[in-house]
Design an enzyme around this catalytic site. Structure first.
Site, PDB file in Angstrom:
ATOM      1  N   ASP A   1       0.437   5.499  -1.065  1.00 26.64           N
ATOM      2  CA  ASP A   1      -0.513   6.558  -1.437  1.00 26.64           C
ATOM      3  C   ASP A   1       0.111   7.726  -2.186  1.00 26.64           C
ATOM      4  O   ASP A   1      -0.496   8.802  -2.247  1.00 26.64           O
ATOM      5  CB  ASP A   1      -1.204   7.088  -0.174  1.00 26.64           C
ATOM      6  CG  ASP A   1      -2.390   6.212   0.232  1.00 26.64           C
ATOM      7  OD1 ASP A   1      -3.223   5.926  -0.636  1.00 26.64           O
ATOM      8  OD2 ASP A   1      -2.476   5.824   1.415  1.00 26.64           O
TER       9      ASP A   1
ATOM     10  N   GLU B   1      -8.692   1.868  -2.959  1.00 27.99           N
ATOM     11  CA  GLU B   1      -8.934   1.931  -1.516  1.00 27.99           C
ATOM     12  C   GLU B   1     -10.305   2.550  -1.265  1.00 27.99           C
ATOM     13  O   GLU B   1     -10.489   3.750  -1.440  1.00 27.99           O
ATOM     14  CB  GLU B   1      -7.842   2.758  -0.823  1.00 27.99           C
ATOM     15  CG  GLU B   1      -7.980   2.764   0.701  1.00 27.99           C
ATOM     16  CD  GLU B   1      -6.846   3.480   1.396  1.00 27.99           C
ATOM     17  OE1 GLU B   1      -6.263   4.413   0.801  1.00 27.99           O
ATOM     18  OE2 GLU B   1      -6.532   3.120   2.542  1.00 27.99           O
TER      19      GLU B   1
ATOM     20  N   ASP C   1       2.158   1.710   4.015  1.00 25.82           N
ATOM     21  CA  ASP C   1       1.245   2.859   3.894  1.00 25.82           C
ATOM     22  C   ASP C   1       2.006   4.167   3.748  1.00 25.82           C
ATOM     23  O   ASP C   1       1.527   5.225   4.153  1.00 25.82           O
ATOM     24  CB  ASP C   1       0.279   2.924   5.098  1.00 25.82           C
ATOM     25  CG  ASP C   1      -0.987   3.719   4.803  1.00 25.82           C
ATOM     26  OD1 ASP C   1      -1.193   4.120   3.634  1.00 25.82           O
ATOM     27  OD2 ASP C   1      -1.764   3.952   5.736  1.00 25.82           O
TER      28      ASP C   1
ATOM     29  N   HIS D   1      -9.107  -1.558   6.969  1.00 25.22           N
ATOM     30  CA  HIS D   1     -10.119  -0.496   7.148  1.00 25.22           C
ATOM     31  C   HIS D   1     -11.535  -0.996   7.414  1.00 25.22           C
ATOM     32  O   HIS D   1     -12.393  -0.209   7.807  1.00 25.22           O
ATOM     33  CB  HIS D   1     -10.194   0.477   5.946  1.00 25.22           C
ATOM     34  CG  HIS D   1      -9.125   1.506   5.933  1.00 25.22           C
ATOM     35  ND1 HIS D   1      -9.088   2.538   6.851  1.00 25.22           N
ATOM     36  CD2 HIS D   1      -8.052   1.694   5.118  1.00 25.22           C
ATOM     37  CE1 HIS D   1      -8.034   3.311   6.591  1.00 25.22           C
ATOM     38  NE2 HIS D   1      -7.384   2.812   5.546  1.00 25.22           N
TER      39      HIS D   1
ATOM     40  N   HIS E   1       0.823  -1.212   0.000  1.00 19.65           N
ATOM     41  CA  HIS E   1       0.000   0.000   0.000  1.00 19.65           C
ATOM     42  C   HIS E   1       0.860   1.266   0.000  1.00 19.65           C
ATOM     43  O   HIS E   1       1.558   1.558   0.969  1.00 19.65           O
ATOM     44  CB  HIS E   1      -0.886  -0.004   1.248  1.00 19.65           C
ATOM     45  CG  HIS E   1      -2.086   0.879   1.147  1.00 19.65           C
ATOM     46  ND1 HIS E   1      -3.325   0.426   0.741  1.00 19.65           N
ATOM     47  CD2 HIS E   1      -2.240   2.198   1.393  1.00 19.65           C
ATOM     48  CE1 HIS E   1      -4.199   1.430   0.760  1.00 19.65           C
ATOM     49  NE2 HIS E   1      -3.562   2.514   1.150  1.00 19.65           N
TER      50      HIS E   1
ATOM     51  N   HIS F   1      -2.712  -3.109   4.502  1.00 20.79           N
ATOM     52  CA  HIS F   1      -1.946  -2.267   5.449  1.00 20.79           C
ATOM     53  C   HIS F   1      -2.643  -2.247   6.810  1.00 20.79           C
ATOM     54  O   HIS F   1      -3.405  -1.331   7.111  1.00 20.79           O
ATOM     55  CB  HIS F   1      -1.716  -0.862   4.892  1.00 20.79           C
ATOM     56  CG  HIS F   1      -2.961  -0.062   4.575  1.00 20.79           C
ATOM     57  ND1 HIS F   1      -3.981  -0.538   3.780  1.00 20.79           N
ATOM     58  CD2 HIS F   1      -3.342   1.185   4.941  1.00 20.79           C
ATOM     59  CE1 HIS F   1      -4.926   0.373   3.676  1.00 20.79           C
ATOM     60  NE2 HIS F   1      -4.575   1.432   4.386  1.00 20.79           N
TER      61      HIS F   1
ATOM     62  N   HIS G   1     -13.127   2.453   3.053  1.00 23.64           N
ATOM     63  CA  HIS G   1     -12.088   3.267   3.688  1.00 23.64           C
ATOM     64  C   HIS G   1     -12.630   3.546   5.092  1.00 23.64           C
ATOM     65  O   HIS G   1     -13.063   2.609   5.769  1.00 23.64           O
ATOM     66  CB  HIS G   1     -11.780   4.529   2.871  1.00 23.64           C
ATOM     67  CG  HIS G   1     -10.610   5.282   3.421  1.00 23.64           C
ATOM     68  ND1 HIS G   1     -10.694   6.597   3.842  1.00 23.64           N
ATOM     69  CD2 HIS G   1      -9.332   4.892   3.671  1.00 23.64           C
ATOM     70  CE1 HIS G   1      -9.512   6.967   4.318  1.00 23.64           C
ATOM     71  NE2 HIS G   1      -8.669   5.958   4.220  1.00 23.64           N
TER      72      HIS G   1
END
Ligand SMILES: *[C@@H]1O[C@H](CO)[C@@H](O)[C@H](O)[C@H]1NC(C)=O
Ligand SMILES: *[C@@H]1O[C@H](CO)[C@@H](O)[C@H](O)[C@H]1NC(C)=O
Ligand SMILES: *[C@@H]1O[C@H](CO)[C@@H](O)[C@H](O)[C@H]1NC(C)=O
Ligand SMILES: *[C@@H]1O[C@H](CO)[C@@H](O)[C@H](O)[C@H]1NC(C)=O
Length: 421
Positions: free
Chosen positions: A63, A174, A337, A247, A61, A268, A201
């Site tokens: 971002d 995500e 992450d 999540h 993961h 993650h 999420h």
């Protein structure tokens, strides 16, 4: 004498060695080599780097695509990922920025799931469009920096790309709001190359509850996937898209594990036993992940690994060891992450630091080289391959699911939706 090598045979041994070296096998760090508490950090780091030259480090993961959206509105001409962003504003002054190509190389990153994330506030609005724009961005990055990265959509291609020295790049979405209650949208996301969907999420979707449902008093503790949510999971099984349970609420984890015909992933998340945070995975779920043949890819967010205290590389190692102890060595991975967190552990500040994590684990004789290769990337490749196998097994047995979400679940939320009779 039997077995003694003549000059001719030595020549043969040399040839075998050469072939093995060319193929990149048989000359690496011995698989049985174990951690050693007496070795200096530098030496362990050297071993870690060698291991990651032979076996890919695949992070679950990252971002960066979201930061490119929020900092520069997806305008790639405003960023040069070829150079260190540590001295380039706004990246250099942000606690959220941890990724560029020089640091990916320093960190020996061999594979990365790049994340198409859109905020929960876009749910019921333009979340599908924003998700498409993030997928477009990831694909444009992979074209612009094609010398260094390559899109991968099949498990068997990860090692092929890794061996060329490029970063095997995969796409994950995500948040279930990214498909906006549409199995048609889900199928098209698969066609675009998306290989995992995180079911939620931080917001519930009309078909799956997110981790805030675990908070006392939410009234949703026992609500997980509804019938449509189960259809989403089965359709993902049919497509060969990995079901990501980071999540989601504990009940959604349970329902997804009971529904899925394929191994699931946590892209993650860390261990709830060590830090009681709803984003982490409880032990009973870790035991189920073992049975399901899935994987928990441990995240580096200080709030999740040290429960708000200062975190360092030892905290991450402790979470990895806990997942290993309960779920097993075949079911643990890494999903830092980076670029999605703003508090990183000391010693794991950015994508250049992954070898330091392996070096930390190499203090412990419980870890041998075979184990570290599994943790780094072999486990997620295995999981992805099994998800594809389930897809192949379902071919001809299952047709695309055509049901819609029951309109009851959308009451008061359809202002921005065209409604068919
Ligand atoms: C990145 O750097 C390499 C080597 O210097 C160069 O060949 C390539 O064109 C650069 N790519 C971009 C997108 O700047
Ligand atoms: C970034 O993190 C540091 C260390 O935790 C903190 O002191 C600083 O205030 C943060 N910066 C911003 C802009 O939040
Ligand atoms: C991490 O911090 C703990 C204290 O919270 C300490 O005992 C440990 O030695 C530290 N680890 C490293 C690698 O510095
Ligand atoms: C939807 O429309 C109604 C009536 O026009 C309005 O009261 C409500 O706030 C709107 N909801 C959203 C989410 O925009």
């Amino acid at each position: 004498m039997a077995g003694e090598l003549t000059g001719k045979h030595w020549w043969l041994v040399g040839l075998v060695f050469l072939v093995a070296a060319t193929a990149g096998v048989g000359v690496g760090v011995p698989l049985a080599l174990k951690g050693d508490p007496n070795q200096a950090f530098e030496q362990r780091l050297e071993t870690a780097r060698k291991i990651l030259s032979e076996a890919p480090l695949i992070d679950g993961h990252n971002d960066l695509p979201w930061n490119i959206r929020s900092f520069i509105h997806n305008q790639l001409e405003k960023i040069n990922l070829n150079e260190s962003l540590k001295t380039v504003e706004p990246w250099s002054v942000s606690n959220w920025s941890h990724t560029d190509i020089p640091r990916l190389h320093e960190g020996k990153v061999g594979g990365q799931f790049w994340v198409a994330y859109t905020p929960c506030d876009s749910q019921y609005l333009n979340s599908v469009q924003l998700t498409l724009e993030q997928i477009d961005l990831i694909k444009r990055i992979l074209v612009k920096y094609k010398q260094y990265m390559e899109l991968v959509t099949k498990s068997e291609d990860i090692m092929k790309v890794f061996r060329t020295g490029k970063i095997a790049s995969l796409i994950g979405i995500e948040g279930g709001h990214g498909i906006s209650n549409s199995l048609g949208a889900l199928r098209m996301m698969y066609e675009l190359g998306v290989r995992y969907l995180t079911l939620t999420h931080t917001c519930h979707t009309p078909w799956a509850t997110a981790s805030p449902a675990d908070e006392p008093g939410s009234g949703l503790e026992h609500v997980g996937l509804n019938e449509f949510g189960k259809k989403v999971v089965l359709e993902m099984n049919r497509l060969g898209m990995m079901v990501d349970l980071s999540h989601v609420s504990t009940q959604t984890m349970r329902d997804a594990l009971a529904t899925s015909k394929a191994p699931v992933i946590f892209s993650h998340s860390s261990a709830r036993h060590l830090c009681n945070n709803a984003r982490n995975v409880p032990d009973d779920i870790l035991r189920q992940v073992r049975i399901n043949r899935g994987i928990v890819m441990v995240s580096f967010f200080a709030d999740h690994i040290a429960c708000g205290q200062e975190a360092n590389v030892s905290h991450v190692a402790a979470h990895i060891n806990h997942v290993r102890d309960i779920a097993g060595i075949d079911h643990v991975g890494i999903g830092a992450d980076f670029d999605g967190i703003n508090k990183t552990p000391q010693g794991l500040e950015d994508v250049s630091k992954y070898p330091a994590l392996l070096a930390e684990l190499l203090r412990d004789p419980k870890w041998n080289v075979r184990d570290l290769r599994k943790l780094a990337g072999e486990n997620i490749i295995r999981v992805f391959g099994e998800v594809e196998k389930v897809r192949d097994d379902l071919q001809g047995k299952m047709t695309p699911i055509e049901e819609d979400l029951h309109p009851e679940y959308l009451k008061g939320k359809t202002n921005c939706t065209y409604i068919f009779d």
